[in-house]
Motif scaffolding. Structure first.
Motif, PDB file in Angstrom:
ATOM      1  N   GLY A 122       6.747 -17.675  -7.789  1.00 54.35           N
ATOM      2  CA  GLY A 122       6.121 -17.591  -9.242  1.00 54.35           C
ATOM      3  C   GLY A 122       7.012 -17.575 -10.229  1.00 54.35           C
ATOM      4  N   ALA A 123       6.907 -16.502 -11.116  1.00 45.92           N
ATOM      5  CA  ALA A 123       7.570 -16.384 -12.301  1.00 45.92           C
ATOM      6  C   ALA A 123       8.717 -15.268 -11.845  1.00 45.92           C
ATOM      7  CB  ALA A 123       6.914 -15.801 -13.577  1.00 45.92           C
ATOM      8  N   THR A 124       9.227 -15.121 -10.758  1.00 46.72           N
ATOM      9  CA  THR A 124      10.035 -14.127 -10.481  1.00 46.72           C
ATOM     10  C   THR A 124      11.224 -14.712  -9.711  1.00 46.72           C
ATOM     11  OG1 THR A 124       8.291 -12.533 -10.011  1.00 46.72           O
ATOM     12  CG2 THR A 124      10.149 -11.991  -9.200  1.00 46.72           C
ATOM     13  N   SER A 125      12.259 -14.097 -10.034  1.00 41.78           N
ATOM     14  CA  SER A 125      13.554 -14.703  -9.610  1.00 41.78           C
ATOM     15  C   SER A 125      14.242 -13.425  -8.636  1.00 41.78           C
ATOM     16  CB  SER A 125      14.661 -14.977 -10.702  1.00 41.78           C
ATOM     17  OG  SER A 125      14.536 -16.052 -11.404  1.00 41.78           O
ATOM     18  N   PRO A 138       7.092  -5.855   0.100  1.00 42.08           N
ATOM     19  CA  PRO A 138       5.740  -5.862  -0.984  1.00 42.08           C
ATOM     20  C   PRO A 138       7.024  -5.744  -2.304  1.00 42.08           C
ATOM     21  CG  PRO A 138       5.849  -3.846  -0.354  1.00 42.08           C
ATOM     22  CD  PRO A 138       6.800  -4.482   0.745  1.00 42.08           C
ATOM     23  N   ILE A 139       6.604  -6.738  -3.281  1.00 45.49           N
ATOM     24  CA  ILE A 139       7.053  -6.563  -4.720  1.00 45.49           C
ATOM     25  C   ILE A 139       5.831  -5.955  -5.549  1.00 45.49           C
ATOM     26  CG2 ILE A 139       7.760  -8.015  -6.659  1.00 45.49           C
ATOM     27  CD1 ILE A 139       8.908 -10.025  -4.627  1.00 45.49           C
ATOM     28  N   ASP A 186       2.298 -10.140 -11.795  1.00 48.15           N
ATOM     29  CA  ASP A 186       2.463 -11.789 -11.912  1.00 48.15           C
ATOM     30  C   ASP A 186       1.633 -12.228 -11.068  1.00 48.15           C
ATOM     31  OD1 ASP A 186       3.486 -14.132 -11.838  1.00 48.15           O
ATOM     32  OD2 ASP A 186       5.745 -13.761 -11.132  1.00 48.15           O
ATOM     33  N   PRO A 187       0.521 -12.727 -11.577  1.00 45.19           N
ATOM     34  CA  PRO A 187      -0.407 -13.555 -10.872  1.00 45.19           C
ATOM     35  C   PRO A 187      -0.005 -14.660 -10.007  1.00 45.19           C
ATOM     36  CG  PRO A 187      -0.431 -14.064 -13.371  1.00 45.19           C
ATOM     37  CD  PRO A 187       0.612 -12.988 -13.241  1.00 45.19           C
ATOM     38  N   ARG A 247       3.247 -10.037  -3.219  1.00 40.94           N
ATOM     39  CA  ARG A 247       2.711  -9.006  -4.438  1.00 40.94           C
ATOM     40  C   ARG A 247       2.116  -8.107  -3.687  1.00 40.94           C
ATOM     41  NH1 ARG A 247      -2.135  -9.707  -6.198  1.00 40.94           N
ATOM     42  NH2 ARG A 247      -2.069 -12.072  -5.988  1.00 40.94           N
ATOM     43  N   TYR A 248       2.611  -6.617  -4.086  1.00 44.93           N
ATOM     44  CA  TYR A 248       2.068  -5.493  -3.483  1.00 44.93           C
ATOM     45  C   TYR A 248       0.643  -5.514  -3.775  1.00 44.93           C
ATOM     46  CZ  TYR A 248       1.097  -0.533  -2.660  1.00 44.93           C
ATOM     47  OH  TYR A 248       0.459   0.448  -2.210  1.00 44.93           O
ATOM     48  N   MET A 249       0.031  -4.945  -2.441  1.00 47.35           N
ATOM     49  CA  MET A 249      -1.687  -4.810  -2.612  1.00 47.35           C
ATOM     50  C   MET A 249      -1.977  -3.797  -1.542  1.00 47.35           C
ATOM     51  SD  MET A 249      -4.990  -7.112  -2.508  1.00 47.35           S
ATOM     52  CE  MET A 249      -4.866  -7.566  -4.121  1.00 47.35           C
ATOM     53  N   LYS A 250      -2.624  -2.628  -1.662  1.00 41.27           N
ATOM     54  CA  LYS A 250      -2.755  -1.645  -0.884  1.00 41.27           C
ATOM     55  C   LYS A 250      -3.542  -2.384   0.681  1.00 41.27           C
ATOM     56  CE  LYS A 250      -3.227   2.410  -3.189  1.00 41.27           C
ATOM     57  NZ  LYS A 250      -4.240   3.581  -3.776  1.00 41.27           N
TER      58      LYS A 250
END
Length: 184
Positions: free
Chosen positions: A163-166, A101-102, A106-107, A91-94
């Protein structure tokens, strides 16, 4: 509809760009952090956003390949180019240091969720090996969870889930296979 990202908290704000003219300035206030920021409607000098990129273009320009993040309830479809070596996906985070990064809310995706290692085998062909981060929710390939320290070779068109991502792997071999089919 267009999306703009808050420069403070990375929250997306959606607006209808057809109501405005090129060159017009707009001011937004982020509903999440109350930061005010402005944009100018028109052609951006930045590269195309990930949503506007096409996987076909990416494979032509990039001899390594890319991953296609499938659209779901959390974000839009994204195309992320791969590089030789470890491609840390998360997950993208600075400031996180993730090199693939995506952009998602999506937690269930960790900041460093999984890794695709791209290398060449002894015949010079590209080889893609997927492993879990380790992550809290796991990495699934063909509906099977990768075990701790397990590595899985994936190929063009391989589908994996974080996670919930394909996500689908697209390699330059897809283009070569298509060309060979038409030449036969």
């Amino acid at each position: 509809m267009k999306r703009v990202k808050c420069p403070k908290c990375d929250n997306y704000i959606t607006f209808d760009e057809t109501k405005y003219e090129n060159g017009q300035s707009l001011v937004f206030e982020c509903p999440q952090c109350s930061k005010q920021f402005g944009i100018r409607i028109g052609v951006s000098k930045l590269r195309a956003t990930q949503k506007e990129e096409k996987p076909e273009d990416d494979c032509k320009d990039n001899t390594i390949g890319s991953i296609v993040v499938i659209e779901n309830v959390f974000h839009y479809k994204q195309v992320l180019p791969l590089q030789m070596g470890d491609n840390v996906i998360g997950r993208y985070m600075k400031g996180s240091g993730v090199n693939t990064p995506i952009e998602t809310n999506d937690p269930s995706i960790d900041i460093t969720h999984c890794v695709i290692n791209v290398s060449r085998d002894k015949h010079g062909k590209l080889k893609y090996i997927l492993r879990d981060g380790p992550s809290y929710t796991g990495t699934f390939v063909d509906n099977e969870i990768l075990g701790n320290r397990e590595r899985r070779v994936i190929h063009n068109g391989s589908l994996f889930t974080i996670g919930a991502t394909s996500i689908i792997l697209k390699t330059p071999e897809e283009e070569e296979d298509t060309a060979n089919t038409f030449n036969d």
